[in-house]
Design an enzyme around this catalytic site. Sequence first.
Site: not given
Length: 161
Positions: A67-68, A71
């Site tokens: 998820h990170e 980003h």
Amino acid sequence: MQQKDLQVLVETVSKQSFNKPFLHQATFNSRLRTTGGRYLLRTHNLEFNPKQLELFGMEEFIKIVKHELCHYHLHIEGRGYKHQDIEFKTLLKQVGGSRYCQSVPGSRRQSKWIYLYTCKSCAQPYPRKRQMDVKRYRCGKCGGRLKLQSKLRREEADQSS
């Protein structure tokens, strides 16, 4: 897991899932309470909540890493890196990252008190988590004045429900 092990894990996941290198720092931040990880826009570094790894295991933690990294890679490429962006949602689904992390027990502070206000005219109850100024607010049903009926400890309110 140590900081250097985390760095190696993030670099490995980045190579395997995104076919791109992770060139910045990945660290644990024990002050994170309600989130699994954080991407820092200015430095491009990633921070992770160590409690997520301890409580939910490596499989869930890798989903947070993905998820990170979504980003991270999208922001560096100048594409839509925010949660609401279509590019972010699409990439997250492709790599199998988690949209939300599981909540750590005890991470959210709850008020000790529950306040019960009632209307003086129609007796409409208004349970509230926060105390409010009865001079400032009126009943939404009839417009009457409110009064503080009782102030219960959260444990007492849960037992009476």
